[in-house]
Design an enzyme around this catalytic site. Structure first.
Site, PDB file in Angstrom:
ATOM      1  N   LYS A 110       0.249  -1.163  -0.271  1.00 33.85           N
ATOM      2  CA  LYS A 110      -0.088  -0.043  -0.072  1.00 33.85           C
ATOM      3  C   LYS A 110       0.697   1.126   0.115  1.00 33.85           C
ATOM      4  O   LYS A 110       0.226   2.461  -0.546  1.00 33.85           O
ATOM      5  CB  LYS A 110      -0.683  -0.484   1.239  1.00 33.85           C
ATOM      6  N   ASP A 150      -9.378   2.740   2.912  1.00 28.39           N
ATOM      7  CA  ASP A 150      -9.216   2.047   4.470  1.00 28.39           C
ATOM      8  C   ASP A 150     -10.062   3.622   4.832  1.00 28.39           C
ATOM      9  O   ASP A 150     -10.636   2.659   6.452  1.00 28.39           O
ATOM     10  CB  ASP A 150      -7.878   1.488   4.332  1.00 28.39           C
ATOM     11  N   GLY A 160       1.269   0.699   9.646  1.00 27.17           N
ATOM     12  CA  GLY A 160       1.751   0.179   8.687  1.00 27.17           C
ATOM     13  C   GLY A 160       0.370   1.451   8.017  1.00 27.17           C
ATOM     14  O   GLY A 160      -0.153   2.694   8.098  1.00 27.17           O
ATOM     15  N   GLY A 218     -13.226  -7.064  11.273  1.00 28.42           N
ATOM     16  CA  GLY A 218     -12.281  -6.515   9.519  1.00 28.42           C
ATOM     17  C   GLY A 218     -13.233  -6.379   8.672  1.00 28.42           C
ATOM     18  O   GLY A 218     -12.723  -5.718   7.462  1.00 28.42           O
TER      19      GLY A 218
HETATM   20  P1  ATR Z   1      -1.102  -2.762   6.746  1.00 36.17           P
HETATM   21  O1  ATR Z   1      -1.020  -2.283   5.462  1.00 36.17           O
HETATM   22  O2  ATR Z   1      -2.132  -3.717   6.837  1.00 36.17           O
HETATM   23  O3  ATR Z   1      -1.472  -1.820   7.263  1.00 36.17           O
HETATM   24  P2  ATR Z   1       1.787  -2.763   6.981  1.00 36.17           P
HETATM   25  O4  ATR Z   1       2.389  -1.894   6.112  1.00 36.17           O
HETATM   26  O5  ATR Z   1       2.492  -4.071   6.153  1.00 36.17           O
HETATM   27  O6  ATR Z   1       0.139  -3.804   6.527  1.00 36.17           O
HETATM   28  O7  ATR Z   1       1.878  -3.061   8.324  1.00 36.17           O
HETATM   29  C1  ATR Z   1       1.882  -4.004   9.256  1.00 36.17           C
HETATM   30  C2  ATR Z   1       2.055  -3.090  10.827  1.00 36.17           C
HETATM   31  O8  ATR Z   1       1.826  -5.006  11.803  1.00 36.17           O
HETATM   32  C3  ATR Z   1       3.490  -2.105  11.224  1.00 36.17           C
HETATM   33  O9  ATR Z   1       2.261  -1.352  11.906  1.00 36.17           O
HETATM   34  C4  ATR Z   1       4.102  -3.293  11.994  1.00 36.17           C
HETATM   35  O10 ATR Z   1       5.366  -2.662  12.544  1.00 36.17           O
HETATM   36  P3  ATR Z   1       6.609  -2.152  13.054  1.00 36.17           P
HETATM   37  O11 ATR Z   1       6.378  -0.813  12.316  1.00 36.17           O
HETATM   38  O12 ATR Z   1       7.013  -1.919  13.662  1.00 36.17           O
HETATM   39  O13 ATR Z   1       6.880  -3.320  11.163  1.00 36.17           O
HETATM   40  C5  ATR Z   1       3.208  -3.779  12.976  1.00 36.17           C
HETATM   41  N1  ATR Z   1       3.353  -5.304  13.139  1.00 36.17           N
HETATM   42  C6  ATR Z   1       4.120  -6.249  12.408  1.00 36.17           C
HETATM   43  N2  ATR Z   1       4.233  -7.153  13.007  1.00 36.17           N
HETATM   44  C7  ATR Z   1       4.253  -6.916  14.597  1.00 36.17           C
HETATM   45  C8  ATR Z   1       4.383  -7.336  15.746  1.00 36.17           C
HETATM   46  N3  ATR Z   1       4.513  -8.916  16.023  1.00 36.17           N
HETATM   47  N4  ATR Z   1       3.376  -6.800  16.754  1.00 36.17           N
HETATM   48  C9  ATR Z   1       3.586  -5.490  16.644  1.00 36.17           C
HETATM   49  N5  ATR Z   1       3.468  -4.834  15.296  1.00 36.17           N
HETATM   50  C10 ATR Z   1       4.044  -6.081  14.605  1.00 36.17           C
END
Ligand code: ATR
Length: 288
Positions: A79, A116, A142, A255
């Site tokens: 995205k 979104d 994200g 969701g």
């Molecule tokens: P989307 O487009 O659905 O928002 P994304 O851009 O891949 O997906 O974002 C994923 C989010 O989940 C991010 O905020 C990520 O945190 P980081 O910025 O630190 O990477 C968060 N995330 C993923 N795994 C995580 C975990 N185990 N604990 C906490 N946050 C997590």
């Protein structure tokens, strides 16, 4: 095109697509869009495209050059990266820095939008009414988290931002304030009237059960009765977070409704003349 899953494109029929790492493993957009096509009598297909990050630019270039391509959806993890590959990006998507919807411009370019945040706001308003002054703790920044935070801040909610890497939360709070919106970064999730999980914790591409929680059980214990726990994750349908919230008597929202609303808004970017009620009803029918 470098698509990892088998896709049979019809030689002439228009098609839409969802681009993601593995949307062939359960993304809802193909089902929702196909239902809307059927209800409106539009002869078109909708495909999941599993794209390796290395191939995103190449796939987007191929789609731009393919006159059959209508537009569609963008999923994890593209995205944000897709923004720089598009010919046009609307204001909210640019402010958020992420696009989840694609459509063709009048001159055949490929444009991106963010639906979104609007979808999240609309499904919260359906349950709670106006959100002005309501404290919302957003987890994860994200693409989805940024969209939800910006749109709810624009609706006047009191936004707290938490991200695993805190710098990201602080940078986004500054970014929103430069755009005239208020949000505060927090080092730990704080109690709030609405908790939004926009991290990918709890997600399973294959919809299998997953016991991971994005917050501690102790945090959930601190939420007051009447608080709403909203999980942006829709695979599986009832995430561990929603189950844990329900067990504590909290209100929950999965969701799927947001996913449906974002698809309905995105569909009408591609087909502006389509009757929104028919689109929504067809997608709701396909979703139940
Ligand atoms: P989307 O487009 O659905 O928002 P994304 O851009 O891949 O997906 O974002 C994923 C989010 O989940 C991010 O905020 C990520 O945190 P980081 O910025 O630190 O990477 C968060 N995330 C993923 N795994 C995580 C975990 N185990 N604990 C906490 N946050 C997590």
């Amino acid at each position: 095109m470098r698509i990892a899953n088998p896709v049979a494109l019809h030689p002439t029929r228009p098609y839409g697509a969802i681009l993601g790492l593995a949307p062939s493993k359960g993304a809802r957009s193909p089902v929702l869009w196909r239902a809307a096509f059927a209800a409106l009598g539009i002869e078109a297909d909708f495909h999941p495209f599993d794209v390796a990050p290395l191939h995103l630019a190449q796939v987007v270039a191929a789609l731009k050059a393919d006159a059959r391509f209508i537009g569609g959806a963008v999923a994890v993890p593209f995205k944000e990266d897709i923004i720089s590959l598009l010919d046009e990006v609307d204001g909210p998507a640019r402010a958020i820095g992420a696009a989840n919807a694609l459509w063709r411009t009048a001159d055949g370019g490929l444009a991106g939008a963010n639906t979104d945040g609007l979808a999240a706001r609309d499904c919260l308003v359906e349950i709670l009414g106006p959100l002005a002054g309501t404290r919302v703790q957003v987890l994860g920044l994200g693409g989805a988290g940024k969209a939800v935070a910006a749109t709810l801040a624009a609706a006047g909610a009191d936004i707290l931002l938490w991200n695993r890497t805190q710098d990201k939360a602080e940078a986004y709070a500054r970014h929103l304030s430069e755009l005239g919106m208020m949000a505060r970064a927090v080092g730990e999730p704080q109690p709030a009237a609405i908790l939004v999980n926009a991290t990918s914790v709890g997600f399973r591409a294959d919809c299998a059960a997953n016991d991971d929680l994005p917050v501690s059980s102790a945090y959930l214990d601190r939420l007051s009765q009447g608080a709403l726990v909203f999980d942006v994750v829709y695979q599986p349908d009832r995430t561990a977070l929603l189950r844990a919230a329900e067990a504590r008597g909290l209100r929950t929202l999965g969701g799927r409704r947001m996913n449906l609303l974002q698809a309905a808004i995105a569909f009408r970017l591609c087909f502006a003349d389509a009757d929104g009620r028919i689109v929504a009803a067809a997608m709701e029918g396909a979703s139940s």
